[in-house]
Motif scaffolding. Structure first.
Motif, mmCIF file in Angstrom:
data_model
loop_
_atom_site.group_PDB
_atom_site.id
_atom_site.type_symbol
_atom_site.label_atom_id
_atom_site.label_comp_id
_atom_site.label_asym_id
_atom_site.label_seq_id
_atom_site.Cartn_x
_atom_site.Cartn_y
_atom_site.Cartn_z
ATOM 1 N N PHE A 11 -69.485 36.676 6.717
ATOM 2 C CA PHE A 11 -70.168 37.636 5.827
ATOM 3 C C PHE A 11 -69.299 37.986 4.635
ATOM 4 O O PHE A 11 -69.745 37.965 3.489
ATOM 5 N N VAL A 12 -68.041 38.302 4.904
ATOM 6 C CA VAL A 12 -67.159 38.745 3.826
ATOM 7 C C VAL A 12 -66.780 37.567 2.934
ATOM 8 O O VAL A 12 -66.945 37.606 1.710
ATOM 9 N N GLY A 13 -66.270 36.480 3.548
ATOM 10 C CA GLY A 13 -65.746 35.359 2.767
ATOM 11 C C GLY A 13 -66.802 34.633 1.949
ATOM 12 O O GLY A 13 -66.576 34.319 0.769
ATOM 13 N N LEU A 14 -67.969 34.382 2.547
ATOM 14 C CA LEU A 14 -68.984 33.613 1.819
ATOM 15 C C LEU A 14 -69.564 34.424 0.655
ATOM 16 O O LEU A 14 -69.734 33.910 -0.453
ATOM 17 N N THR A 15 -69.835 35.701 0.894
ATOM 18 C CA THR A 15 -70.387 36.519 -0.205
ATOM 19 C C THR A 15 -69.330 36.716 -1.295
ATOM 20 O O THR A 15 -69.642 36.706 -2.488
ATOM 21 N N GLU A 49 -78.700 36.880 4.757
ATOM 22 C CA GLU A 49 -78.255 37.920 3.829
ATOM 23 C C GLU A 49 -79.144 37.787 2.590
ATOM 24 O O GLU A 49 -79.237 36.688 2.024
ATOM 25 N N PRO A 50 -79.835 38.875 2.170
ATOM 26 C CA PRO A 50 -80.774 38.748 1.060
ATOM 27 C C PRO A 50 -80.133 38.092 -0.177
ATOM 28 O O PRO A 50 -79.009 38.438 -0.554
ATOM 29 N N ASN A 51 -80.858 37.148 -0.767
ATOM 30 C CA ASN A 51 -80.477 36.448 -2.014
ATOM 31 C C ASN A 51 -79.259 35.535 -1.914
ATOM 32 O O ASN A 51 -78.837 34.961 -2.921
ATOM 33 N N LEU A 52 -78.680 35.408 -0.732
ATOM 34 C CA LEU A 52 -77.443 34.623 -0.639
ATOM 35 C C LEU A 52 -77.707 33.126 -0.835
ATOM 36 O O LEU A 52 -77.005 32.466 -1.621
ATOM 37 N N ASP A 53 -78.719 32.571 -0.155
ATOM 38 C CA ASP A 53 -78.995 31.131 -0.270
ATOM 39 C C ASP A 53 -79.223 30.729 -1.724
ATOM 40 O O ASP A 53 -78.665 29.731 -2.199
ATOM 41 N N LYS A 54 -80.038 31.522 -2.412
ATOM 42 C CA LYS A 54 -80.384 31.216 -3.813
ATOM 43 C C LYS A 54 -79.117 31.168 -4.681
ATOM 44 O O LYS A 54 -78.883 30.219 -5.434
ATOM 45 N N ASN A 55 -78.265 32.163 -4.540
ATOM 46 C CA ASN A 55 -77.040 32.236 -5.349
ATOM 47 C C ASN A 55 -76.014 31.182 -4.948
ATOM 48 O O ASN A 55 -75.294 30.657 -5.792
ATOM 49 N N PHE A 157 -65.461 46.896 1.935
ATOM 50 C CA PHE A 157 -66.360 47.969 2.391
ATOM 51 C C PHE A 157 -67.834 47.546 2.378
ATOM 52 O O PHE A 157 -68.712 48.392 2.456
ATOM 53 N N LEU A 158 -68.106 46.242 2.245
ATOM 54 C CA LEU A 158 -69.512 45.834 2.076
ATOM 55 C C LEU A 158 -70.351 46.165 3.300
ATOM 56 O O LEU A 158 -69.833 46.320 4.409
ATOM 57 N N ARG A 159 -71.668 46.256 3.045
ATOM 58 C CA ARG A 159 -72.607 46.490 4.149
ATOM 59 C C ARG A 159 -73.461 45.245 4.311
ATOM 60 O O ARG A 159 -73.956 44.715 3.305
ATOM 61 N N ALA A 163 -74.746 42.787 1.010
ATOM 62 C CA ALA A 163 -73.367 42.301 0.850
ATOM 63 C C ALA A 163 -73.077 41.793 -0.569
ATOM 64 O O ALA A 163 -72.007 42.062 -1.111
ATOM 65 N N LEU A 164 -74.041 41.077 -1.167
ATOM 66 C CA LEU A 164 -73.776 40.543 -2.510
ATOM 67 C C LEU A 164 -73.668 41.651 -3.544
ATOM 68 O O LEU A 164 -72.760 41.649 -4.384
#
Ligand SMILES: NC(=O)c1ccc[n+]([C@@H]2O[C@H](COP(=O)([O-])OP(=O)(O)OC[C@H]3O[C@@H](n4cnc5c(N)ncnc54)[C@H](O)[C@@H]3O)[C@@H](O)[C@H]2O)c1
Length: 438
Positions: A11-15, A49-55, A157-159, A163-164
């Protein structure tokens, strides 16, 4: 262009990799789990994670982001290396095996690089961990902090679920350093990355580590506090925990967030960081009286649901119980420390038949429970022939449940742990509300 390596693509590293790559840095995401690596290399996130694949796809197309298995071959060109590997619990205290592995690897790679890289610790670590990591780095590399390399504790501190956005606009940037050169370097690097309006805290390693642990412990305390008020509300005629929470939340000294009563906190951070914080207190010879209570309240909270069921049915064996929402919160497929997972295990121990529905987390649930429970593709399927329907997270789909969705229940009995449903002519129990209220 600066070359940045991000070790650990969770979660942290990829975002973080996607965010840094959108800032026109050349980013190398390092992931040593082959299955995860293959998935992200084709532009798919291994978790929701919302919008992650697209970005992610956008960055891969622009070639500002690429994923590799190891730091070794690319290290000679790396200017900044982020460490985002897990720091799980082992025997209730922090397990440093992953982070130590990475630090050992970097300490050897430091010997031969001509660069003077900045090493940034994003993983959540207990106070004094980075001092230990610094010893490993300096002993194995024979290089000098502040001259040959720089080291910064920069907690995340992301949630999950935002996350993005949180990567782009953190509420605070904490930078813990032990030398002025590291502080100068990170200050300049972040000047370009983050808007000026975001507050910054410059401090030392231990205080930076302590800020992150205290932050999570305070959030956990707020949840356990409101859950203990919730338990009292259930006993007092007319009492309603949401009215209490909304009212006290208007006091600026308290604040409205993290005052939602429910089945207890879960997820990848709060329970594990609370456990290791408790062990930090013990290591320093201090009784963690408050934090132990926060933990106890949380652990008892899922028993509440089981006792409601036991009061209603006396014998649970053979009953069909339907669970809506398996992930630790809505808009997530993360099952780590989810209260639903604990409840399912309790129900299986009571020999209940368990049916589950979650629009995002079913795949992960199958991996965990295999053929011991029944997986459903809709609220309707899940509630069919059921003796009780339990709403575990606040997914917006669950707020709209109508009689049509539950028309085939065996007993129209609903336990709503989040108080999100408005429905009449059913047997309805909500955590945090006295049943005289219905
Ligand atoms: N998830 C969150 O919401 C969150 C928020 C703030 C802080 N944190 C902290 O950040 C850290 C990472 O959390 P996460 O949720 O991203 O973890 P995660 O488990 O989702 O991801 C970590 C990744 O690191 C990989 N990894 C482990 N060792 C590696 C190595 N040597 N080389 C390359 N890859 C390696 C794992 O395979 C995994 O994919 C933890 O310390 C956590 O406490 C997490």
């Amino acid at each position: 262009m600066m070359n940045v390596a991000v070790v650990g693509q969770g979660f942290v590293g990829l975002t973080l990799s996607v965010f840094l790559s959108s800032k026109k840095l050349q980013v190398f995401g390092i992931e040593n789990n082959q299955n995860k690596l293959k998935t992200i290399q084709i532009g798919k996130s291994p978790f929701f994670e919302p919008n992650l694949d697209k970005n992610l796809k956008k960055c891969l197309k622009l070639k500002t982001l690429q994923f590799v298995e190891s730091l070794n071959p690319i290290f000679p060109k790396i200017d900044v290396v982020y460490i985002c590997v897990p720091t799980p619990n082992r025997n209730n205290s922090i397990d440093l095996k992953f982070i130590k592995n990475v630090i050992y690897e970097i300490s050897h790679l430091l010997k031969s690089t001509k660069k003077k890289p900045m090493i940034i610790i994003k993983s959540t670590v207990a106070p004094q961990t980075t001092n230990l990591l610094l010893k490993i780095l300096s002993k194995n590399s024979n290089k000098i902090l502040g001259v040959d390399y720089f080291l910064i504790v920069n907690p995340e501190f992301l949630r999950e679920g935002s996350a993005l956005d949180d990567q782009m606009n953190p509420h605070l940037i904490v930078m813990g350093c032990e030398d002025s050169k590291s502080q100068h370097k990170i200050k300049n690097f972040y000047k370009k990355l983050y808007p000026e309006k975001i507050p910054r805290t410059y401090t030392n390693f231990s205080t930076a580590e302590l800020i992150k642990y205290s932050n999570n412990a305070f959030l956990a305390t707020k949840i356990s506090f409101i859950n203990s008020i919730s338990n009292l509300c259930e006993k007092i005629p007319g009492a309603n925990v949401d009215d209490v929470a909304n009212a006290i939340g208007t006091d600026p000294r308290i604040g409205s967030l993290f005052l939602k009563a429910g089945p207890g906190f879960g997820g990848s951070c709060l329970p594990k960081d609370l456990n290791s914080f408790i062990s930090v207190y013990k290591n320093f010879g201090i009784q963690p009286i408050l934090l132990n209570s926060v933990k106890n309240v949380n652990e008892k909270q899922s028993d509440q649901i089981l006792s409601i069921l036991k009061n209603r049915y006396k014998k649970l064996e053979g009953k069909t119980i339907s669970i809506l929402g398996i992930s630790f919160k809505e808009n997530s497929d993360d099952l780590r420390e989810s209260r639903s997972v604990i409840l399912i295990k309790q129900l299986l121990n009571e020999n209940c038949k368990v049916k589950v529905y979650d629009s995002l987390a079913l795949e992960n649930t199958v991996k965990l429970f295999k053929n011991t429970i029944e997986y459903c593709n809709s609220i309707y399927d899940c509630s069919k022939n059921s003796d009780c329907l339990i709403i575990m997270n606040a997914d917006k789909e669950f707020k709209k449940i109508t009689h049509k969705n539950i028309s085939n229940m065996h007993k129209k009995f609903i336990i709503d742990t989040r108080r999100i449903l408005k429905i009449s002519n059913v047997e309805y129990i909500a955590l945090g509300k006295n049943s005289d209220n219905y």
